[in-house]
Scaffold this motif. Structure first.
Motif, PDB file in Angstrom:
ATOM      1  N   LYS A  49     -12.286   1.618  71.824  1.00 24.63           N
ATOM      2  CA  LYS A  49     -13.181   1.160  72.886  1.00 24.63           C
ATOM      3  C   LYS A  49     -12.380   0.671  74.082  1.00 24.63           C
ATOM      4  O   LYS A  49     -11.395  -0.062  73.939  1.00 24.63           O
ATOM      5  N   SER A  50     -12.780   1.068  75.267  1.00 21.65           N
ATOM      6  CA  SER A  50     -12.086   0.665  76.488  1.00 21.65           C
ATOM      7  C   SER A  50     -12.244  -0.839  76.719  1.00 21.65           C
ATOM      8  O   SER A  50     -13.255  -1.434  76.317  1.00 21.65           O
ATOM      9  N   PRO A  51     -11.269  -1.455  77.380  1.00 22.29           N
ATOM     10  CA  PRO A  51     -11.364  -2.896  77.646  1.00 22.29           C
ATOM     11  C   PRO A  51     -12.601  -3.232  78.481  1.00 22.29           C
ATOM     12  O   PRO A  51     -12.899  -2.550  79.466  1.00 22.29           O
ATOM     13  N   ALA A  54      -5.529   0.828  71.423  1.00 23.40           N
ATOM     14  CA  ALA A  54      -5.840   2.254  71.322  1.00 23.40           C
ATOM     15  C   ALA A  54      -4.571   3.073  71.113  1.00 23.40           C
ATOM     16  O   ALA A  54      -4.552   4.027  70.324  1.00 23.40           O
ATOM     17  N   LYS A 108     -10.458  -7.788  80.262  1.00 29.07           N
ATOM     18  CA  LYS A 108      -9.632  -7.709  81.465  1.00 29.07           C
ATOM     19  C   LYS A 108      -9.388  -9.087  82.069  1.00 29.07           C
ATOM     20  O   LYS A 108      -8.286  -9.398  82.525  1.00 29.07           O
ATOM     21  N   GLU A 164      -6.143  -2.525  75.502  1.00 31.88           N
ATOM     22  CA  GLU A 164      -5.397  -1.408  76.073  1.00 31.88           C
ATOM     23  C   GLU A 164      -4.302  -0.926  75.113  1.00 31.88           C
ATOM     24  O   GLU A 164      -4.142   0.269  74.876  1.00 31.88           O
TER      25      GLU A 164
END
Length: 249
Positions: free
Chosen positions: A32-34, A171, A39, A168
């Motif tokens: 899953k993207s940040p 992954a 962030k 980040e």
């Protein structure tokens, strides 16, 4: 929880299908993207790291590198008999029992350290690190892997990284573990990024462990934090070893 409790009464094929679903959900979370919160947290932590003197970063890197090397190469962490010729369901159930035992041990240790003030809380850092790596060694044996092999110890180190990396970095680590049995591996630690390793680990647990220093509430916070951090390690290992078992079947 380290995933949902395994269902009962399934055939071996049915259980494998259920486990594959669990691994797929875990994979989605790992890739899953940040989000905005991730962030923002990384931004704050990055600014804190810029304030910390370089000498402190160097010292922390050296301490964590030496401690981790000692844990990973020490004969005292070798496991008992490797579980062979067992079904995936049997391995999963044994793994969850092992994890439960380690969570309780970590919680007790964290509670004592949290009640003892700054110096005991500081001592909790290497103690918890040892508990988590010992858990990984024992889970390796439950899933039929020989943790005395260097490549398997590298895999254990990868699982630890996966548990305590930011979104980040996570992954990237996950993709390396996902194809572990299909590629060659280093024969030593010389090219390992210890600086990145210690920073990711420290950044992940900083705020939680600092709360352990708060008077009066330090003990229950220490117990809860250690329970959760140990559970996180177990979740990574159980799903990682499940995925390897399924890929070979």
């Amino acid at each position: 929880m380290a995933g949902r409790a395994p269902p009962s009464g399934l055939s071996e094929a049915g259980y494998a299908a259920w486990a594959a679903g669990e691994v797929a959900r875990w994979r989605t979370r790992m890739l899953k993207s940040p989000g905005a919160f991730d962030k923002a947290t990384r931004g704050v932590q990055g600014r804190i790291n810029e304030i910390i003197p370089e000498a402190v970063h160097t010292t922390l890197t050296t301490v964590i590198e030496k401690l981790t090397r000692t844990i990973l190469t020490g004969a005292d962490l070798t496991t008992g008999a490797i579980l062979r010729d067992a079904t995936l369901e049997d391995r999963d159930r044994r793994a969850l029992a092992v994890l439960d035992s380690y969570r309780k041990t970590a919680a007790v240790e964290g509670g004592v350290a949290g009640a003892g003030g700054f110096w005991l809380a500081l001592a909790d850092f290497p103690a918890l690190l040892t508990i988590k790596f010992k858990l990984l060694f024992d889970l390796s044996a439950v899933y039929g892997h020989e943790a005395d092999r260097f490549d398997e110890r590298l895999y254990i180190l990868g699982l630890f990284q996966l548990a305590f990396s930011g979104a980040e970095r996570r992954a990237e680590v996950f993709r390396g573990l996902e194809v572990w049995d299909l590629r060659a591996h280093p024969t030593d630690f010389e090219h390992f990024d210890w600086r990145g390793f210690q920073r990711e680990y420290r950044d992940f647990i900083d705020l939680a462990k600092l709360a352990q220093l708060i008077p009066v509430v330090g003990a229950p916070i220490g117990a809860l934090v250690n329970w959760k951090l140990t559970e996180r390690v177990g979740e990574m290992a159980i799903n990682g070893y499940r995925a390897r078992a399924l890929s070979r079947s």
